[in-house]
Design a protein around this motif. Structure first.
Motif, PDB file in Angstrom:
ATOM      1  N   ARG A   1      17.890  76.464  25.240  1.00  0.00           N
ATOM      2  CA  ARG A   1      18.149  75.841  26.677  1.00  0.00           C
ATOM      3  C   ARG A   1      17.284  75.805  27.407  1.00  0.00           C
ATOM      4  O   ARG A   1      16.742  76.017  28.343  1.00  0.00           O
ATOM      5  CB  ARG A   1      18.742  77.298  26.900  1.00  0.00           C
ATOM      6  CG  ARG A   1      20.563  76.765  26.204  1.00  0.00           C
ATOM      7  CD  ARG A   1      21.071  77.985  27.154  1.00  0.00           C
ATOM      8  NE  ARG A   1      21.063  78.956  28.452  1.00  0.00           N
ATOM      9  CZ  ARG A   1      21.719  79.615  29.497  1.00  0.00           C
ATOM     10  NH1 ARG A   1      22.226  80.601  28.487  1.00  0.00           N
ATOM     11  NH2 ARG A   1      21.921  78.807  30.336  1.00  0.00           N
TER      12      ARG A   1
ATOM     13  N   ASP B   1      27.081  81.014  31.965  1.00  0.00           N
ATOM     14  CA  ASP B   1      25.712  81.526  32.640  1.00  0.00           C
ATOM     15  C   ASP B   1      25.218  81.050  34.203  1.00  0.00           C
ATOM     16  O   ASP B   1      24.691  79.627  33.810  1.00  0.00           O
ATOM     17  CB  ASP B   1      24.501  81.844  31.466  1.00  0.00           C
ATOM     18  CG  ASP B   1      23.249  82.809  31.648  1.00  0.00           C
ATOM     19  OD1 ASP B   1      23.414  83.194  33.066  1.00  0.00           O
ATOM     20  OD2 ASP B   1      22.369  82.642  31.597  1.00  0.00           O
ATOM     21  N   LYS B   2      25.803  81.762  34.901  1.00  0.00           N
ATOM     22  CA  LYS B   2      25.433  80.950  36.485  1.00  0.00           C
ATOM     23  C   LYS B   2      25.883  80.201  37.061  1.00  0.00           C
ATOM     24  O   LYS B   2      27.087  79.960  37.438  1.00  0.00           O
ATOM     25  CB  LYS B   2      24.380  81.521  36.496  1.00  0.00           C
ATOM     26  CG  LYS B   2      23.289  82.478  36.403  1.00  0.00           C
ATOM     27  CD  LYS B   2      21.931  82.153  36.845  1.00  0.00           C
ATOM     28  CE  LYS B   2      21.319  83.482  35.956  1.00  0.00           C
ATOM     29  NZ  LYS B   2      21.041  84.205  34.595  1.00  0.00           N
TER      30      LYS B   2
ATOM     31  N   ASN C   1      14.153  72.583  39.141  1.00  0.00           N
ATOM     32  CA  ASN C   1      15.532  74.316  38.775  1.00  0.00           C
ATOM     33  C   ASN C   1      16.615  73.177  38.392  1.00  0.00           C
ATOM     34  O   ASN C   1      16.691  72.153  38.334  1.00  0.00           O
ATOM     35  CB  ASN C   1      15.973  74.579  40.043  1.00  0.00           C
ATOM     36  CG  ASN C   1      16.602  73.235  41.270  1.00  0.00           C
ATOM     37  OD1 ASN C   1      17.267  72.880  41.122  1.00  0.00           O
ATOM     38  ND2 ASN C   1      15.968  73.740  41.769  1.00  0.00           N
ATOM     39  N   ILE C   2      17.647  73.890  38.281  1.00  0.00           N
ATOM     40  CA  ILE C   2      18.637  73.405  37.145  1.00  0.00           C
ATOM     41  C   ILE C   2      19.512  71.657  38.129  1.00  0.00           C
ATOM     42  O   ILE C   2      19.252  70.574  37.277  1.00  0.00           O
ATOM     43  CB  ILE C   2      19.399  73.284  37.264  1.00  0.00           C
ATOM     44  CG1 ILE C   2      20.347  73.234  35.846  1.00  0.00           C
ATOM     45  CG2 ILE C   2      20.688  74.186  38.128  1.00  0.00           C
ATOM     46  CD1 ILE C   2      21.929  74.328  35.058  1.00  0.00           C
TER      47      ILE C   2
ATOM     48  N   ARG D   1      10.456  82.544  31.206  1.00  0.00           N
ATOM     49  CA  ARG D   1      11.966  83.447  30.843  1.00  0.00           C
ATOM     50  C   ARG D   1      11.085  85.043  30.223  1.00  0.00           C
ATOM     51  O   ARG D   1      12.105  85.609  30.173  1.00  0.00           O
ATOM     52  CB  ARG D   1      12.662  82.021  29.548  1.00  0.00           C
ATOM     53  CG  ARG D   1      13.909  82.710  29.035  1.00  0.00           C
ATOM     54  CD  ARG D   1      14.087  82.298  27.886  1.00  0.00           C
ATOM     55  NE  ARG D   1      14.970  81.068  28.621  1.00  0.00           N
ATOM     56  CZ  ARG D   1      15.138  79.770  27.232  1.00  0.00           C
ATOM     57  NH1 ARG D   1      15.041  80.004  26.052  1.00  0.00           N
ATOM     58  NH2 ARG D   1      15.297  78.392  28.067  1.00  0.00           N
TER      59      ARG D   1
ATOM     60  N   THR E   1      22.022  73.140  30.608  1.00  0.00           N
ATOM     61  CA  THR E   1      22.210  75.054  30.508  1.00  0.00           C
ATOM     62  C   THR E   1      20.839  75.210  30.892  1.00  0.00           C
ATOM     63  O   THR E   1      20.559  76.630  30.119  1.00  0.00           O
ATOM     64  CB  THR E   1      22.742  74.640  29.049  1.00  0.00           C
ATOM     65  OG1 THR E   1      21.992  74.733  28.627  1.00  0.00           O
ATOM     66  CG2 THR E   1      24.137  73.719  29.195  1.00  0.00           C
ATOM     67  N   VAL E   2      19.566  74.776  31.515  1.00  0.00           N
ATOM     68  CA  VAL E   2      18.659  75.860  31.269  1.00  0.00           C
ATOM     69  C   VAL E   2      18.366  76.816  31.902  1.00  0.00           C
ATOM     70  O   VAL E   2      19.483  77.341  33.360  1.00  0.00           O
ATOM     71  CB  VAL E   2      17.792  74.081  32.384  1.00  0.00           C
ATOM     72  CG1 VAL E   2      17.631  74.445  33.775  1.00  0.00           C
ATOM     73  CG2 VAL E   2      15.964  75.365  31.513  1.00  0.00           C
ATOM     74  N   ASP E   3      17.995  77.678  31.680  1.00  0.00           N
ATOM     75  CA  ASP E   3      17.179  78.963  31.478  1.00  0.00           C
ATOM     76  C   ASP E   3      16.196  79.238  31.167  1.00  0.00           C
ATOM     77  O   ASP E   3      15.034  79.002  30.606  1.00  0.00           O
ATOM     78  CB  ASP E   3      18.525  79.864  30.545  1.00  0.00           C
ATOM     79  CG  ASP E   3      18.319  81.822  30.705  1.00  0.00           C
ATOM     80  OD1 ASP E   3      18.189  82.440  31.987  1.00  0.00           O
ATOM     81  OD2 ASP E   3      18.033  82.442  29.557  1.00  0.00           O
ATOM     82  N   PRO E   4      16.177  79.940  32.655  1.00  0.00           N
ATOM     83  CA  PRO E   4      16.367  80.747  33.615  1.00  0.00           C
ATOM     84  C   PRO E   4      16.371  78.848  34.738  1.00  0.00           C
ATOM     85  O   PRO E   4      15.887  78.021  34.596  1.00  0.00           O
ATOM     86  CB  PRO E   4      15.577  80.882  34.853  1.00  0.00           C
ATOM     87  CG  PRO E   4      13.919  80.087  34.215  1.00  0.00           C
ATOM     88  CD  PRO E   4      14.220  80.489  32.784  1.00  0.00           C
ATOM     89  N   ILE E   5      17.741  79.161  35.235  1.00  0.00           N
ATOM     90  CA  ILE E   5      18.148  78.073  36.019  1.00  0.00           C
ATOM     91  C   ILE E   5      17.060  77.357  37.458  1.00  0.00           C
ATOM     92  O   ILE E   5      16.968  76.294  38.162  1.00  0.00           O
ATOM     93  CB  ILE E   5      19.220  77.900  36.796  1.00  0.00           C
ATOM     94  CG1 ILE E   5      19.470  79.556  38.099  1.00  0.00           C
ATOM     95  CG2 ILE E   5      20.860  77.919  35.506  1.00  0.00           C
ATOM     96  CD1 ILE E   5      20.872  79.660  38.938  1.00  0.00           C
TER      97      ILE E   5
ATOM     98  N   PHE F   1      26.296  75.499  34.747  1.00  0.00           N
ATOM     99  CA  PHE F   1      26.403  74.228  33.758  1.00  0.00           C
ATOM    100  C   PHE F   1      26.150  73.346  34.251  1.00  0.00           C
ATOM    101  O   PHE F   1      27.408  72.894  35.349  1.00  0.00           O
ATOM    102  CB  PHE F   1      26.898  74.072  32.616  1.00  0.00           C
ATOM    103  CG  PHE F   1      26.260  75.631  31.287  1.00  0.00           C
ATOM    104  CD1 PHE F   1      25.542  76.256  31.628  1.00  0.00           C
ATOM    105  CD2 PHE F   1      27.197  75.557  30.908  1.00  0.00           C
ATOM    106  CE1 PHE F   1      25.419  77.195  31.160  1.00  0.00           C
ATOM    107  CE2 PHE F   1      27.551  77.030  29.671  1.00  0.00           C
ATOM    108  CZ  PHE F   1      25.823  78.191  29.996  1.00  0.00           C
TER     109      PHE F   1
END
Length: 335
Positions: free
Chosen positions: A333, A137-138, A67-68, A183, A57-61, A140
């Motif tokens: 996150r 949020d965007k 990246n996620i 972030r 669920t990392v933020d930012p992606i 997962f």
């Protein structure tokens, strides 16, 4: 696909879903097991297995170093490998927010495919759900990994023994500080970048060429300090760590100093802890340093009979203090 954003229709199970699966996921994840398009993947594996699952669920992606999508592959591959297994297969399930740009999703999928190929694993089954805007949020991602055990007496957090050496494969805190900086829009004189990487090549070489590996762990959430405390508790031993021996990148050190954070509690996503008999430490270090992901490997301490369940940090002046487990969430996150 013509749509520039993900629509609720893509989670319907109908024609729109089929287009998303065939034109995006199947295109980039293509392999014989996945292309069968059955409800489950047939896996022909014999013998004991290692299995792990995780949700990202990392933020930012997107962040420097990954990246996620790549993180989801690396994180699960590493968890499977730390038990002494060769990761072979992954599943992946997406929960996508309505309205996410299609180009963003495609970039994530491409990075997952690249990470899986580099790690030597196949993504063989998955699922996609699209939920109304604002309910997630965007994006997962959940991944589950399966691997074949390559050693009978496998590494475990409960197997550290007095006299063992404690080795780490490189600098601490890179991923955690990178996520925080991205972030919050922070910049430092020395740039920071996530260490996100798959470590199964390192773990397999350690097991096969050094042997008698007691513990393998990747110090993710809670960082090095929390992971060492977990191992000390599981094994019923003490661990002494030399503060001066722990490598920290200049950017991470200065960023943590500025923010009042401790790099020993920040997450890593491309580093491992290896605990093994002291007389094998030099061989393990030589092997690790011969690999790109282990060039910064160092021995940072020893396992002791004293202070069972506790980690003691030995300061440069010879002082000794408890290195406690993280209390609560220092940085949410991060993975």
């Amino acid at each position: 696909m013509d749509d520039k954003r993900i629509l609720l229709d893509y989670g319907s199970g109908g024609k729109a879903s089929q287009r998303l699966i065939s034109e995006l996921f199947m295109h980039h994840f293509d392999n014989p097991m996945l292309t069968q398009m059955d409800d489950a993947a047939f896996l022909n594996i014999q013998g004991p297995l290692s299995m792990s699952t995780d949700t990202f669920t990392v933020d930012p992606i997107f962040f420097p170093g990954g990246n996620i999508g790549s993180l989801a592959v690396h994180g699960t591959v590493n968890d499977v490998a730390m038990l002494g297994a060769k990761p072979l297969y992954l599943s992946c399930a997406y929960i996508i927010e309505e309205g996410l740009e299609f180009s963003v999703l495609e970039e994530i999928v491409i990075s997952m495919a690249k990470a899986a190929k580099e790690a030597g694993v196949a993504i063989v089954t998955g699922d996609t759900k699209v939920v109304p805007k604002g309910t997630v949020d965007k994006i997962f991602i959940n991944t589950t990994g399966v691997g074949q055990m390559i050693v009978e007496d496998y590494p475990s957090g409960s197997k550290a023994r007095p006299g063992d050496a404690v080795i780490i494969s490189g600098t601490m805190g890179d991923h955690g500080l990178t996520i925080l900086a991205q972030r919050e829009g922070l910049t430092f004189d020395t740039p920071v970048e996530s260490d996100c990487a798959s470590l199964n090549g390192l773990t397999q070489r350690l097991i096969e060429e050094v042997g008698d590996i007691h513990v393998l762990r990747d110090p993710t959430r809670g960082g090095l300090a929390t992971t060492l405390n977990e191992i000390a508790g599981q094994s019923g031993v003490g661990i002494d760590v030399e503060e001066d021996a722990i490598p920290v990148n200049d950017g991470v050190r200065s960023g943590c100093s500025f923010l009042g954070m401790d790099p020993l509690y920040l997450a890593n996503e491309g580093k491992l802890i290896c605990i093994l008999p002291g007389d094998k430490a030099d061989k393990a270090l030589e092997l690790l340093r011969s690999e790109p992901l282990g060039t910064g490997a160092v021995c940072i301490g020893t396992v002791t009979e004293d202070n069972a369940g506790k980690v003691i940090l030995v300061t440069p002046l010879g002082g000794r203090r408890m290195l406690n487990m993280l209390e609560g969430e220092q940085l949410p996150r991060i993975c």
